[in-house]
Design a protein around this motif. Structure first.
Motif, PDB file in Angstrom:
ATOM      1  N   PHE A  52       0.824  -1.205   0.000  1.00  0.00           N
ATOM      2  CA  PHE A  52       0.000   0.000   0.000  1.00  0.00           C
ATOM      3  C   PHE A  52       0.866   1.266   0.000  1.00  0.00           C
ATOM      4  N   LEU A  53       1.912   1.268   0.817  1.00  0.00           N
ATOM      5  CA  LEU A  53       2.797   2.436   0.894  1.00  0.00           C
ATOM      6  C   LEU A  53       3.507   2.677  -0.430  1.00  0.00           C
ATOM      7  N   PHE A  54       3.985   1.602  -1.058  1.00  0.00           N
ATOM      8  CA  PHE A  54       4.667   1.750  -2.344  1.00  0.00           C
ATOM      9  C   PHE A  54       3.697   2.191  -3.437  1.00  0.00           C
ATOM     10  N   ALA A  55       2.455   1.739  -3.353  1.00  0.00           N
ATOM     11  CA  ALA A  55       1.452   2.170  -4.332  1.00  0.00           C
ATOM     12  C   ALA A  55       1.187   3.665  -4.199  1.00  0.00           C
ATOM     13  N   VAL A  56       1.071   4.141  -2.964  1.00  0.00           N
ATOM     14  CA  VAL A  56       0.871   5.573  -2.733  1.00  0.00           C
ATOM     15  C   VAL A  56       2.078   6.364  -3.215  1.00  0.00           C
ATOM     16  N   LEU A  57       3.275   5.839  -2.933  1.00  0.00           N
ATOM     17  CA  LEU A  57       4.500   6.523  -3.359  1.00  0.00           C
ATOM     18  C   LEU A  57       4.603   6.580  -4.878  1.00  0.00           C
ATOM     19  N   SER A  58       4.249   5.476  -5.548  1.00  0.00           N
ATOM     20  CA  SER A  58       4.295   5.464  -7.017  1.00  0.00           C
ATOM     21  C   SER A  58       3.299   6.451  -7.608  1.00  0.00           C
ATOM     22  N   LEU A  59       2.122   6.564  -6.971  1.00  0.00           N
ATOM     23  CA  LEU A  59       1.128   7.530  -7.435  1.00  0.00           C
ATOM     24  C   LEU A  59       1.654   8.956  -7.299  1.00  0.00           C
ATOM     25  N   PHE A  60       2.395   9.193  -6.233  1.00  0.00           N
ATOM     26  CA  PHE A  60       2.991  10.513  -6.012  1.00  0.00           C
ATOM     27  C   PHE A  60       3.959  10.862  -7.140  1.00  0.00           C
ATOM     28  N   PHE A  61       4.769   9.885  -7.559  1.00  0.00           N
ATOM     29  CA  PHE A  61       5.721  10.125  -8.642  1.00  0.00           C
ATOM     30  C   PHE A  61       5.026  10.249 -10.002  1.00  0.00           C
ATOM     31  N   LEU A  62       3.848   9.659 -10.122  1.00  0.00           N
ATOM     32  CA  LEU A  62       3.123   9.710 -11.390  1.00  0.00           C
ATOM     33  C   LEU A  62       2.266  10.969 -11.536  1.00  0.00           C
ATOM     34  N   LEU A  63       2.116  11.725 -10.467  1.00  0.00           N
ATOM     35  CA  LEU A  63       1.255  12.908 -10.512  1.00  0.00           C
ATOM     36  C   LEU A  63       1.643  13.893 -11.620  1.00  0.00           C
ATOM     37  N   PRO A  64       2.939  14.211 -11.808  1.00  0.00           N
ATOM     38  CA  PRO A  64       3.282  15.133 -12.915  1.00  0.00           C
ATOM     39  C   PRO A  64       2.844  14.613 -14.283  1.00  0.00           C
ATOM     40  N   LEU A  65       3.009  13.301 -14.511  1.00  0.00           N
ATOM     41  CA  LEU A  65       2.593  12.711 -15.781  1.00  0.00           C
ATOM     42  C   LEU A  65       1.073  12.771 -15.929  1.00  0.00           C
ATOM     43  N   ILE A  66       0.353  12.480 -14.843  1.00  0.00           N
ATOM     44  CA  ILE A  66      -1.104  12.532 -14.885  1.00  0.00           C
ATOM     45  C   ILE A  66      -1.576  13.956 -15.158  1.00  0.00           C
ATOM     46  N   TRP A  67      -0.928  14.930 -14.513  1.00  0.00           N
ATOM     47  CA  TRP A  67      -1.307  16.322 -14.748  1.00  0.00           C
ATOM     48  C   TRP A  67      -1.038  16.737 -16.194  1.00  0.00           C
ATOM     49  N   MET A  68       0.087  16.265 -16.753  1.00  0.00           N
ATOM     50  CA  MET A  68       0.407  16.592 -18.140  1.00  0.00           C
ATOM     51  C   MET A  68      -0.652  16.036 -19.091  1.00  0.00           C
ATOM     52  N   LEU A  69      -1.067  14.782 -18.871  1.00  0.00           N
ATOM     53  CA  LEU A  69      -2.105  14.186 -19.705  1.00  0.00           C
ATOM     54  C   LEU A  69      -3.418  14.948 -19.560  1.00  0.00           C
ATOM     55  N   SER A  70      -3.735  15.339 -18.343  1.00  0.00           N
ATOM     56  CA  SER A  70      -4.972  16.075 -18.112  1.00  0.00           C
ATOM     57  C   SER A  70      -4.930  17.453 -18.760  1.00  0.00           C
ATOM     58  N   ALA A  71      -3.817  18.161 -18.593  1.00  0.00           N
ATOM     59  CA  ALA A  71      -3.701  19.514 -19.138  1.00  0.00           C
ATOM     60  C   ALA A  71      -3.714  19.523 -20.657  1.00  0.00           C
ATOM     61  N   SER A  72      -3.209  18.454 -21.273  1.00  0.00           N
ATOM     62  CA  SER A  72      -3.164  18.411 -22.741  1.00  0.00           C
ATOM     63  C   SER A  72      -4.553  18.364 -23.372  1.00  0.00           C
ATOM     64  N   ALA A  73      -5.557  17.990 -22.586  1.00  0.00           N
ATOM     65  CA  ALA A  73      -6.922  17.883 -23.117  1.00  0.00           C
ATOM     66  C   ALA A  73      -7.820  19.023 -22.648  1.00  0.00           C
ATOM     67  N   LYS A  74      -7.248  20.004 -21.960  1.00  0.00           N
ATOM     68  CA  LYS A  74      -8.046  21.094 -21.398  1.00  0.00           C
ATOM     69  C   LYS A  74      -8.008  22.336 -22.271  1.00  0.00           C
ATOM     70  N   THR A  75      -8.929  23.230 -21.974  1.00  0.00           N
ATOM     71  CA  THR A  75      -8.830  24.585 -22.514  1.00  0.00           C
ATOM     72  C   THR A  75      -7.805  25.349 -21.692  1.00  0.00           C
ATOM     73  N   GLU A  76      -7.311  26.440 -22.257  1.00  0.00           N
ATOM     74  CA  GLU A  76      -6.271  27.200 -21.552  1.00  0.00           C
ATOM     75  C   GLU A  76      -6.794  27.751 -20.224  1.00  0.00           C
ATOM     76  N   ARG A  77      -8.047  28.101 -20.200  1.00  0.00           N
ATOM     77  CA  ARG A  77      -8.635  28.643 -18.975  1.00  0.00           C
ATOM     78  C   ARG A  77      -8.653  27.588 -17.864  1.00  0.00           C
ATOM     79  N   ASP A  78      -8.996  26.348 -18.219  1.00  0.00           N
ATOM     80  CA  ASP A  78      -9.110  25.289 -17.218  1.00  0.00           C
ATOM     81  C   ASP A  78      -7.752  24.831 -16.696  1.00  0.00           C
ATOM     82  N   VAL A  79      -6.700  25.049 -17.472  1.00  0.00           N
ATOM     83  CA  VAL A  79      -5.370  24.641 -17.011  1.00  0.00           C
ATOM     84  C   VAL A  79      -4.985  25.374 -15.735  1.00  0.00           C
TER      85      VAL A  79
END
Length: 278
Positions: A15-42
């Motif tokens: 569980f701890l390693f899963a949480v830690l891996s999610l923490f490291f993946l947050l920048p990638l997840i944000w990049m994927l999310s931002a790539s599909a947004k309008t500039e205002r929503d970013v």
């Protein structure tokens, strides 16, 4: 009781390693999310991980159909990375085979010299390599980047260490069947070294794809630029449009993800085994 404690500790660690891996993946997840947004929503805070208004089509068109030749940069990077990777894997495998299985005069000296080259920082050889490329007439060409990248002491050493674990009996059996030097290398050594060859290929492809220093020094024409240099054009053109920049970044990492997913089985095998066990 001890088994239950052991099982509970494994669950907690997982569980701890899963949480830690999610923490490291947050920048990638944000990049994927931002790539599909309008500039205002970013710029909306708190962050909307799932876009409220999907704008990925417009961002996609801005990247691939805009004034900046992103497709050209993409093809340049693929060309250089593929050729450099294939050549590096081939030459490193041949060097590893020679240093691990063949007997020749000066073998120890060659291996010691190779280890010495590994200790020299890449930046220390930058000026000599630049002069050599200029003298060969390869400056401002993809050939300069390919030539600089196809020879690697590190990968030759890595393959040599792996091939030392392959039993000589297999090579001797192939020789008794009439196989020559190149036949033994292609039919015996290469198949048995597939896991480490896949690992070398992935690492080399990633290094070449992400290389910024080499193209910056060896290339002058914008039509020859690779993705890392091409992103500078995007920063000048779309510097304030973060959503478009993120779409370009997502496109830039797709080949790396595809390569890893395609070869992950071989990479895991390369980590799990150190050679063929008898």
């Amino acid at each position: 009781m001890s088994f239950q404690k052991f099982k509970l500790s494994n669950i907690i660690l997982t569980f701890l390693f899963a949480v830690l891996s999610l923490f490291f993946l947050l920048p990638l997840i944000w990049m994927l999310s931002a790539s599909a947004k309008t500039e205002r929503d970013v710029w909306t805070f708190p962050i909307q991980w799932i876009p409220k208004d999907w704008n990925w089509v417009s961002n996609f068109k801005a990247v691939w159909m805009g004034d900046v030749s992103f497709g050209l940069f993409y093809m340049n990077s693929i060309k250089i990375a593929v050729i450099s990777t294939l050549a590096t894997v081939l030459f490193s495998a041949m060097a590893g085979y020679a240093l691990s299985k063949l007997q020749f005069k000066g073998k120890a000296a060659v291996f010691s010299l190779m280890l010495a080259f590994m200790m020299i920082p890449e930046q220390a050889t930058l000026v000599p390599r630049y002069i050599m490329i200029k003298e060969l007439g390869l400056y401002d060409s993809h050939g300069a980047l390919i030539l600089m990248g196809i020879f690697s002491s590190y990968f030759a050493f890595l393959l040599r260490q792996f091939m030392l674990g392959i039993h000589n009996d297999m090579l001797e059996a192939a020789e008794l069947d009439g196989a020559g030097f190149f036949r033994v290398f292609i039919s015996v050594m290469v198949p048995l070294s597939r896991p480490i060859l896949a690992t070398v290929g992935i690492i080399k492809f990633i290094w070449t794809w992400n290389d910024y220093q080499g193209p910056l020094i060896m290339l002058n024409s914008s039509k020859l630029f690779t993705i890392p240099l091409g992103m500078q054009f995007f920063q000048e053109e779309f510097g304030t449009r973060i959503a478009v920049m993120m779409m370009a970044s997502v496109a830039a990492i797709i080949p790396l993800l595809v390569l890893f997913l395609a070869l992950q089985k071989q990479v895991i095998e390369g980590i799990a085994i150190g050679g063929v066990k008898g």
